[in-house]
Design an enzyme around this catalytic site. Structure first.
Site, PDB file in Angstrom:
ATOM      1  N   HIS A 146       0.820  -1.221   0.000  1.00  0.00           N
ATOM      2  CA  HIS A 146       0.000   0.000   0.000  1.00  0.00           C
ATOM      3  C   HIS A 146       0.852   1.269   0.000  1.00  0.00           C
ATOM      4  CE1 HIS A 146      -4.161  -1.753   1.254  1.00  0.00           C
ATOM      5  NE2 HIS A 146      -3.490  -2.586   0.464  1.00  0.00           N
ATOM      6  N   TYR A 245     -12.480  11.438   1.281  1.00  0.00           N
ATOM      7  CA  TYR A 245     -13.054  10.372   0.453  1.00  0.00           C
ATOM      8  C   TYR A 245     -13.416   9.120   1.257  1.00  0.00           C
ATOM      9  CZ  TYR A 245     -12.367  13.465  -3.373  1.00  0.00           C
ATOM     10  OH  TYR A 245     -12.474  14.559  -4.191  1.00  0.00           O
ATOM     11  N   TYR A 256     -10.687  -8.579   4.428  1.00  0.00           N
ATOM     12  CA  TYR A 256     -10.375  -9.817   3.717  1.00  0.00           C
ATOM     13  C   TYR A 256     -10.897 -11.047   4.449  1.00  0.00           C
ATOM     14  CZ  TYR A 256      -7.463  -6.955   0.729  1.00  0.00           C
ATOM     15  OH  TYR A 256      -7.025  -5.986  -0.155  1.00  0.00           O
TER      16      TYR A 256
END
Length: 364
Positions: A146, A245, A256
């Site tokens: 990431h 956002y 996950y």
């Protein structure tokens, strides 16, 4: 050696199928292999003389010459090359023809302490000269995932770049003083513009997870980004100054493990995505098509997908809202890492593989 694949599709059948699915049509395309055997090619940049730069994630900068031969540019800085970490984007300075300056984004540091970095240098023949790091993300994080790493130039010649949330640090995406999970905006020398939304900060927008697509529409000046969701919830967003956002307060995906990340799919004051993919397609690479070769694509978003192994066209209305989607290269089965529109209007792609390729798409 270059190879060519001509996609031969029954026009009547295809037209009827796409009319039923999304009301659009796909013209037949030719896919030409411009380079192959590249180690996870990540990004492309088109030089004014017709050559093409290609980054390889392990830390090499390659060049495709006009005769199709493949060379290597020396002087790339050391990168943290592990898992998702490595050399990411390459973009040319808006006045590259005058100053020969380019910018690289990459992961730097160790597994215990790393971050996304931007460096600039001059391209002199087959080497980089006067390389300097102009920005380092902070705080540093542990782990090789990431990073974000996509860059783009805004109309005012400021540079924007996406950063990831560091995976285990997702709450940092909501912390305005943190560089994780953001889109940052810099002057060409790495200094912070005075009109950034948060004084003394590079942060332009926040609440992002791992944006690996960032593209400016040259016709409208709109900045678009897409980001990986967790298990579902990939997003396309219209990026605006100072906006939040949502991640991880609001998400349309699950963890996950299947666990709930947040009870909120949307939240007051946080921007709703323009496009959401459930299940995830794992978007990587983004372009706004403006060109002569595929006039029917003008104004569309072109999105590469890793997990879905495809290229999608997202058709937008005049207000930037999604009208429809289509898979524009139905016979391509590859993890697509980058998509770019060349100066002549051709679409270029990179495939994410240990023996990846650079592909050029033109009308048949």
């Amino acid at each position: 050696m270059r190879g060519t694949i001509v996609l031969k599709l029954p026009r009547l059948f295809l037209g009827l199928l796409l009319a039923l699915l999304c009301g659009t049509t796909v013209a037949a395309q030719t896919i030409t292999t411009m380079a192959k055997g590249l180690d996870h090619p990540w990004s492309l940049a088109f030089l004014p003389d017709g050559r093409v730069l290609v980054t390889e994630r392990p830390g090499r900068l390659r060049i495709i010459n006009r005769d199709g031969s493949l060379g290597t540019i020396e002087g790339v800085p050391p990168v943290f090359a592990r898992s998702q970490g490595g050399l990411f984007d390459v973009v040319l300075h808006p006045r590259f023809a005058d100053n020969q300056t380019l910018y690289l984004s990459y992961a730097a540091g160790t597994n215990a302490a790393n971050g996304t970095v931007i460096a600039r240098a001059r391209l002199e023949g087959r080497r980089l000269a006067d390389l300097e790091v102009i920005w380092r993300n902070a705080p540093l994080k542990a782990g090789p995932v990431h990073f974000g790493g996509r860059m783009a130039w805004l109309p005012d010649a400021t540079l924007v770049m996406s950063t990831g949330d560091g995976f285990d640090y997702r709450e940092q995406a909501q912390v305005k003083s943190s560089g994780l999970g953001k889109i940052v905006r810099l002057h060409a020398d790495g200094s912070f513009p005075a009109d950034n939304p948060f004084p003394g900060s590079a942060v332009w927008s926040y609440g992002h997870r791992n944006p690996q697509g960032l593209a400016l529409d040259p016709a409208t000046g709109i900045l678009w980004a897409h980001e990986h969701g967790p298990r579902g919830g990939d997003e396309v967003n219209r990026i605006e100054k100072g906006r939040n956002y949502g991640w991880p307060v609001a998400t349309k995906g699950l963890d996950y493990s299947g666990a709930t990340i947040s009870p909120f799919k949307s939240y007051p004051g946080m921007v709703e995505p323009r496009v959401v993919w459930i299940p995830s397609i794992a978007p990587s690479g983004l372009a706004v098509y403006r060109g002569a070769m595929f006039p029917e694509w003008n104004g569309s978003l072109i999105v590469g997908a890793l997990a879905a192994q495809e290229v999608r066209r997202v058709v937008l209305d005049a207000g930037g809202r999604e009208l429809s989607q289509e898979r524009i290269l139905p016979q391509l089965k590859a993890r697509v890492r980058d998509v770019r529109v060349a100066p002549d209007g051709a679409l270029w792609l990179t495939t994410d593989d240990a023996a990846g390729s650079v592909l050029r798409v033109t009308p048949r």
